[in-house]
Design a protein around this motif. Structure first.
Motif, mmCIF file in Angstrom:
data_model
loop_
_atom_site.group_PDB
_atom_site.id
_atom_site.type_symbol
_atom_site.label_atom_id
_atom_site.label_comp_id
_atom_site.label_asym_id
_atom_site.label_seq_id
_atom_site.Cartn_x
_atom_site.Cartn_y
_atom_site.Cartn_z
ATOM 1 N N LYS A 194 0.855 -1.179 0.000
ATOM 2 C CA LYS A 194 0.000 0.000 0.000
ATOM 3 C C LYS A 194 0.902 1.244 0.000
ATOM 4 O O LYS A 194 1.802 1.364 0.829
ATOM 5 N N VAL A 195 0.655 2.158 -0.938
ATOM 6 C CA VAL A 195 1.390 3.425 -0.994
ATOM 7 C C VAL A 195 0.395 4.531 -0.679
ATOM 8 O O VAL A 195 -0.614 4.687 -1.372
ATOM 9 N N GLN A 196 0.667 5.265 0.390
ATOM 10 C CA GLN A 196 -0.194 6.365 0.818
ATOM 11 C C GLN A 196 0.440 7.685 0.388
ATOM 12 O O GLN A 196 1.665 7.802 0.348
ATOM 13 N N PHE A 197 -0.404 8.677 0.124
ATOM 14 C CA PHE A 197 0.076 9.991 -0.305
ATOM 15 C C PHE A 197 -0.436 11.057 0.660
ATOM 16 O O PHE A 197 -1.636 11.118 0.947
ATOM 17 N N ILE A 198 0.478 11.879 1.124
ATOM 18 C CA ILE A 198 0.155 12.958 2.060
ATOM 19 C C ILE A 198 0.788 14.235 1.527
ATOM 20 O O ILE A 198 1.925 14.219 1.044
ATOM 21 N N THR A 199 0.067 15.338 1.631
ATOM 22 C CA THR A 199 0.629 16.626 1.233
ATOM 23 C C THR A 199 0.428 17.634 2.354
ATOM 24 O O THR A 199 -0.496 17.505 3.170
ATOM 25 N N ARG A 200 1.305 18.622 2.379
ATOM 26 C CA ARG A 200 1.150 19.734 3.307
ATOM 27 C C ARG A 200 1.827 20.941 2.710
ATOM 28 O O ARG A 200 2.756 20.819 1.915
ATOM 29 N N ASN A 201 1.343 22.101 3.084
ATOM 30 C CA ASN A 201 1.931 23.353 2.626
ATOM 31 C C ASN A 201 2.844 23.910 3.708
ATOM 32 O O ASN A 201 2.478 23.910 4.883
ATOM 33 N N ALA A 202 3.987 24.381 3.297
ATOM 34 C CA ALA A 202 4.840 25.101 4.229
ATOM 35 C C ALA A 202 4.141 26.406 4.583
ATOM 36 O O ALA A 202 3.261 26.884 3.855
ATOM 37 N N LYS A 203 4.535 26.967 5.686
ATOM 38 C CA LYS A 203 3.917 28.210 6.155
ATOM 39 C C LYS A 203 4.017 29.304 5.082
ATOM 40 O O LYS A 203 5.073 29.521 4.509
ATOM 41 N N GLU A 217 -3.101 18.790 -2.872
ATOM 42 C CA GLU A 217 -3.572 17.506 -2.350
ATOM 43 C C GLU A 217 -3.429 16.405 -3.397
ATOM 44 O O GLU A 217 -3.418 16.678 -4.595
ATOM 45 N N PRO A 218 -3.349 15.155 -2.940
ATOM 46 C CA PRO A 218 -3.332 14.046 -3.896
ATOM 47 C C PRO A 218 -4.739 13.830 -4.445
ATOM 48 O O PRO A 218 -5.730 14.056 -3.753
ATOM 49 N N VAL A 219 -4.824 13.409 -5.690
ATOM 50 C CA VAL A 219 -6.134 13.095 -6.279
ATOM 51 C C VAL A 219 -6.690 11.830 -5.623
ATOM 52 O O VAL A 219 -7.876 11.730 -5.356
ATOM 53 N N ILE A 220 -5.807 10.852 -5.351
ATOM 54 C CA ILE A 220 -6.189 9.673 -4.555
ATOM 55 C C ILE A 220 -5.248 9.622 -3.357
ATOM 56 O O ILE A 220 -4.077 9.998 -3.453
ATOM 57 N N ASN A 221 -5.749 9.140 -2.235
ATOM 58 C CA ASN A 221 -4.955 9.127 -0.999
ATOM 59 C C ASN A 221 -4.065 7.905 -0.849
ATOM 60 O O ASN A 221 -3.086 7.935 -0.105
ATOM 61 N N GLU A 222 -4.420 6.818 -1.523
ATOM 62 C CA GLU A 222 -3.591 5.614 -1.445
ATOM 63 C C GLU A 222 -3.858 4.723 -2.642
ATOM 64 O O GLU A 222 -4.906 4.819 -3.291
ATOM 65 N N ILE A 223 -2.891 3.869 -2.901
ATOM 66 C CA ILE A 223 -2.992 2.930 -4.019
ATOM 67 C C ILE A 223 -2.249 1.655 -3.631
ATOM 68 O O ILE A 223 -1.254 1.704 -2.909
ATOM 69 N N ASN A 224 -2.751 0.533 -4.094
ATOM 70 C CA ASN A 224 -2.065 -0.740 -3.886
ATOM 71 C C ASN A 224 -1.252 -1.065 -5.134
ATOM 72 O O ASN A 224 -1.761 -0.941 -6.258
ATOM 73 N N VAL A 225 -0.007 -1.455 -4.927
ATOM 74 C CA VAL A 225 0.865 -1.791 -6.049
ATOM 75 C C VAL A 225 1.573 -3.108 -5.767
ATOM 76 O O VAL A 225 1.773 -3.495 -4.624
ATOM 77 N N ALA A 240 -3.103 21.052 -7.568
ATOM 78 C CA ALA A 240 -2.646 22.285 -6.929
ATOM 79 C C ALA A 240 -3.417 23.463 -7.501
ATOM 80 O O ALA A 240 -3.681 23.522 -8.707
ATOM 81 N N LYS A 241 -3.787 24.373 -6.617
ATOM 82 C CA LYS A 241 -4.467 25.606 -7.046
ATOM 83 C C LYS A 241 -3.866 26.770 -6.271
ATOM 84 O O LYS A 241 -3.734 26.714 -5.047
ATOM 85 N N ASN A 242 -3.516 27.822 -7.003
ATOM 86 C CA ASN A 242 -2.982 29.037 -6.389
ATOM 87 C C ASN A 242 -4.162 29.904 -5.968
ATOM 88 O O ASN A 242 -4.825 30.509 -6.802
ATOM 89 N N ASN A 243 -4.447 29.973 -4.681
ATOM 90 C CA ASN A 243 -5.555 30.761 -4.158
ATOM 91 C C ASN A 243 -5.183 32.216 -3.902
ATOM 92 O O ASN A 243 -6.012 32.990 -3.429
ATOM 93 N N ALA A 244 -3.956 32.585 -4.192
ATOM 94 C CA ALA A 244 -3.502 33.956 -3.960
ATOM 95 C C ALA A 244 -3.915 34.852 -5.125
ATOM 96 O O ALA A 244 -4.278 34.382 -6.206
ATOM 97 N N SER A 245 -3.800 36.143 -4.913
ATOM 98 C CA SER A 245 -4.110 37.116 -5.963
ATOM 99 C C SER A 245 -2.853 37.515 -6.731
ATOM 100 O O SER A 245 -2.845 38.512 -7.437
ATOM 101 N N TYR A 246 -1.803 36.734 -6.577
ATOM 102 C CA TYR A 246 -0.529 36.993 -7.250
ATOM 103 C C TYR A 246 0.091 35.658 -7.667
ATOM 104 O O TYR A 246 -0.274 34.603 -7.158
#
Length: 189
Positions: A76-85, A92-100, A112-118
């Protein structure tokens, strides 16, 4: 009184000698601490290489050169994302885990989406847990190899193509691939 004067001079000389010795010892401690701080990163890398800790993955593309697929085993391969401050992206991952099966190539996506105005340029830094498994997780193509510029309000789906080496120790059944996203806009300008 001359005996008292000699005794006072002797005490003063002893105190001065003790102070000099203490200063020398403190200077040696400061130099040793500076040297240790200077060597800390290389020592940490050596320690991690020896123990298999830390989960650093390679930042270069691997080639898909497996000797086959071990279909008798599933990992099982899990995917986790986080943003630095300070980076206002949705990441975020499109899927959170996959079996391989070890040796099997897989493709997954991250959003990924840039929510900033710049405009912002991001860089994802990966790590694998448990740390020992990092040596067996091979990225063929990864958005983490390059900088990801996103204009204000835009979004993107980014791909990861990977495989888990068939030599992965049999006691490891789950890998977690974690990405931390950093704003490197100033560095990329």
């Amino acid at each position: 009184m001359s005996s008292d004067t000699n005794s006072a001079k002797s005490n003063k000389n002893n105190t001065l000698a003790n102070n000099n010795t203490t200063v020398k010892k403190l200077l040696l401690v400061v130099l040793a601490m500076f040297g240790f701080g200077f060597l800390l990163v290389p020592l940490y890398d050596v320690f991690c290489d020896i123990t298999g800790l830390n989960g650093k993955t390679s930042n270069t593309a691997a080639s898909y050169n497996t000797t086959g697929i071990d279909s008798s085993r599933t990992v099982k391969v899990q995917f986790i994302t986080r943003n630095a401050k300070g980076i206002p992206w949705q990441f975020e991952p499109v899927i959170n885990e996959i079996n391989v099966h070890p040796g099997e190539m897989k493709v997954v996506s991250f959003y990924a989406k840039n929510n900033a105005s710049y405009d912002i340029t991001g860089q994802a830094v990966p790590s694998v847990s448990p740390g020992l498994a990092a040596n067996y997780f091979h990225k063929i193509e990864c958005f983490c190899f390059t900088q990801q510029p996103l204009t204000a309000g835009s979004d993107v789906e980014m791909g990861l193509q990977f495989y888990v080496d068939i030599e992965l120790p049999s006691d490891i059944n789950t890998l977690t691939l974690s990405y931390t996203l950093y704003d490197i806009s100033e560095k990329s300008s």
